[in-house]
Structure formats: C-alpha cells, structure tokens
Design a protein around this motif. Structure first.
Motif, short mmCIF file in Angstrom:
data_model
loop_
_atom_site.label_atom_id
_atom_site.label_comp_id
_atom_site.label_asym_id
_atom_site.label_seq_id
_atom_site.Cartn_x
_atom_site.Cartn_y
_atom_site.Cartn_z
N LEU A 97 0.83 -1.20 0.00
CA LEU A 97 0.00 0.00 0.00
C LEU A 97 0.87 1.25 0.00
O LEU A 97 0.62 2.18 -0.76
CB LEU A 97 -0.93 0.01 1.22
CG LEU A 97 -1.74 1.29 1.43
CD1 LEU A 97 -2.74 1.49 0.31
CD2 LEU A 97 -2.43 1.26 2.78
N GLY A 118 0.79 3.71 -3.12
CA GLY A 118 0.36 5.08 -2.83
C GLY A 118 1.41 6.10 -3.22
O GLY A 118 1.11 7.15 -3.78
N ASP A 156 -5.95 -1.58 -4.99
CA ASP A 156 -5.68 -1.29 -3.59
C ASP A 156 -5.36 -2.62 -2.90
O ASP A 156 -6.19 -3.52 -2.88
CB ASP A 156 -6.93 -0.65 -2.98
CG ASP A 156 -6.83 -0.37 -1.49
OD1 ASP A 156 -5.87 -0.83 -0.85
OD2 ASP A 156 -7.73 0.30 -0.98
N SER A 173 -9.67 -2.32 -7.69
CA SER A 173 -8.91 -1.25 -8.34
C SER A 173 -9.51 0.12 -8.08
O SER A 173 -9.09 1.10 -8.66
CB SER A 173 -8.76 -1.51 -9.83
OG SER A 173 -9.99 -1.83 -10.40
N GLU A 174 -10.46 0.18 -7.17
CA GLU A 174 -11.06 1.46 -6.80
C GLU A 174 -10.30 2.04 -5.61
O GLU A 174 -10.05 1.36 -4.62
CB GLU A 174 -12.53 1.23 -6.41
CG GLU A 174 -13.27 2.48 -6.09
CD GLU A 174 -14.71 2.20 -5.69
OE1 GLU A 174 -15.39 3.15 -5.33
OE2 GLU A 174 -15.13 1.03 -5.71
N TRP A 175 -9.93 3.31 -5.74
CA TRP A 175 -9.20 4.02 -4.68
C TRP A 175 -10.05 5.21 -4.23
O TRP A 175 -10.82 5.77 -5.01
CB TRP A 175 -7.87 4.56 -5.21
CG TRP A 175 -6.84 3.51 -5.45
CD1 TRP A 175 -6.73 2.72 -6.54
CD2 TRP A 175 -5.78 3.15 -4.58
NE1 TRP A 175 -5.66 1.87 -6.41
CE2 TRP A 175 -5.05 2.12 -5.22
CE3 TRP A 175 -5.36 3.58 -3.34
CZ2 TRP A 175 -3.93 1.53 -4.64
CZ3 TRP A 175 -4.24 2.99 -2.76
CH2 TRP A 175 -3.54 1.98 -3.41
N VAL A 221 -4.46 9.96 -3.34
CA VAL A 221 -5.29 8.75 -3.22
C VAL A 221 -5.19 8.22 -1.79
O VAL A 221 -4.28 8.57 -1.04
CB VAL A 221 -4.85 7.64 -4.21
CG1 VAL A 221 -5.02 8.08 -5.64
CG2 VAL A 221 -3.42 7.18 -3.94
N HIS A 222 -6.14 7.36 -1.45
CA HIS A 222 -6.11 6.63 -0.18
C HIS A 222 -6.89 5.34 -0.36
O HIS A 222 -7.70 5.21 -1.27
CB HIS A 222 -6.68 7.47 0.98
CG HIS A 222 -8.12 7.84 0.82
ND1 HIS A 222 -9.15 7.02 1.20
CD2 HIS A 222 -8.69 8.96 0.30
CE1 HIS A 222 -10.30 7.62 0.94
NE2 HIS A 222 -10.05 8.80 0.39
N SER A 223 -6.62 4.40 0.51
CA SER A 223 -7.33 3.13 0.48
C SER A 223 -8.77 3.35 0.93
O SER A 223 -9.07 4.30 1.66
CB SER A 223 -6.65 2.13 1.42
OG SER A 223 -7.38 0.93 1.50
N GLU A 225 -8.15 4.05 5.41
CA GLU A 225 -8.75 5.11 4.60
C GLU A 225 -8.22 6.50 5.00
O GLU A 225 -8.38 7.45 4.24
CB GLU A 225 -10.27 5.05 4.67
CG GLU A 225 -10.84 5.37 6.02
CD GLU A 225 -12.35 5.23 6.08
OE1 GLU A 225 -12.97 4.99 5.03
OE2 GLU A 225 -12.90 5.38 7.17
#
Length: 166
Positions: A61, A65, A113, A119-121, A133-135, A152
C-alpha cells in the motif's frame, strides 16, 4: 467331578491382557495430546501467517500510494497551455497524458488497492483535480504514520510532508 483350576499359563494370559489394555489407553491419550498440541501450534502459525500477509500488504500500500503521488506530481509539473488543468481529473489521465502534444506516461498502470483487492481508490480532490489517493479499507493498520487509525485515513497526496509516509 473334576474342577478346573487355573493354571499358571491362564493367570499370565489375564495379566497380559490387562497390561495391553492399559498400554492401549496410554497410547490413545498420548495420541490425543499430540493432536491437540499440533492443532494449537498450527493455529498460532496461521495467525502469524495472517499478520505477515497483512504487513506485506501494508508495505505494498505504501509503495503503490507513493507511485500514485509521484505520478500526480509529474502530471502537475508538465507545462500546459492556458485553460488546461494542472491536475488529473481521473486516475486514467496518469496513464496517457497528451496535454503537451507528446504522449507522456506518468503511471504504468492503475494498481488495485492491496487492502481491499479492488482497483477502486479513494480520491483526494482539489476542485476538479485529483491531488492524492487513499485506500477505501476501514481496517486498522498495523504500522502506519502517526495519527492514522484506519487505512482510509492514510493518504498519499501531492506536496505531502514526509511525516505522512511510513
């Protein structure tokens, strides 16, 4: 009338049967103990494996990131004409940037992620542009920057101070 008296041979046979029965019970108890102990050891190892896998996903991550943050930084540094945004509007803009007239690839691919597997961030926005971006995971991290209580909250943002990175 003839009464059968136990012979020495018969008495030894009875004692031998009792000894075998006790030995079989002892062997059974030892087998149960070994199975229980093995189960406990496997459970402890499984928990260790889960933690190791989670730590590895955290490292991934942080790396992914940082790749997004560097790509956004590279995208923002490209000189463009008036009326064109300095920030990407979608993550896909980092894959093919044609604003300067030449194709530039700031990011090779949009990685999933590692905490959610999707694959959505989560996107950090400034107006229409993406600054980071973030988880999207709500789980608690094992090793994150100070003040980060959930994945997040662990953001990778353009111009972010070094303290927010692990």
């Amino acid at each position: 009338m003839h009464v059968l008296r136990p012979t020495h041979q018969h008495a030894c046979a009875r004692v031998s049967v009792r000894v075998r029965t006790h030995q079989a019970g002892f062997t059974y108890l030892m087998l149960l103990w070994w199975v229980a102990l093995s189960g406990l050891m496997l459970a402890a190892m499984a928990q260790s494996w889960v933690l190791d896998a989670r730590r590895a996903r955290e490292v991934e991550l942080a790396w992914r990131g940082e790749q997004f943050r560097l790509a956004i930084e590279a995208y923002a540094s490209v000189p463009v004409g008036e009326g064109q945004t300095q920030l990407p509007r979608r993550l896909e803009d980092l894959l093919e940037d044609r604003r300067s007239g030449e194709l530039q690839r700031h990011l090779k691919r949009i990685w999933p992620d590692p905490m959610t597997g999707r694959s959505e961030w989560g996107l950090v926005r400034e107006g229409d542009g993406i600054t980071g971006v973030h988880s999207l995971s709500k789980a608690r991290p094992l090793n994150a920057p100070e003040g980060v209580l959930r994945y997040e909250q662990w953001t990778f943002v353009l111009g972010q101070p070094q303290a927010m990175r692990p």
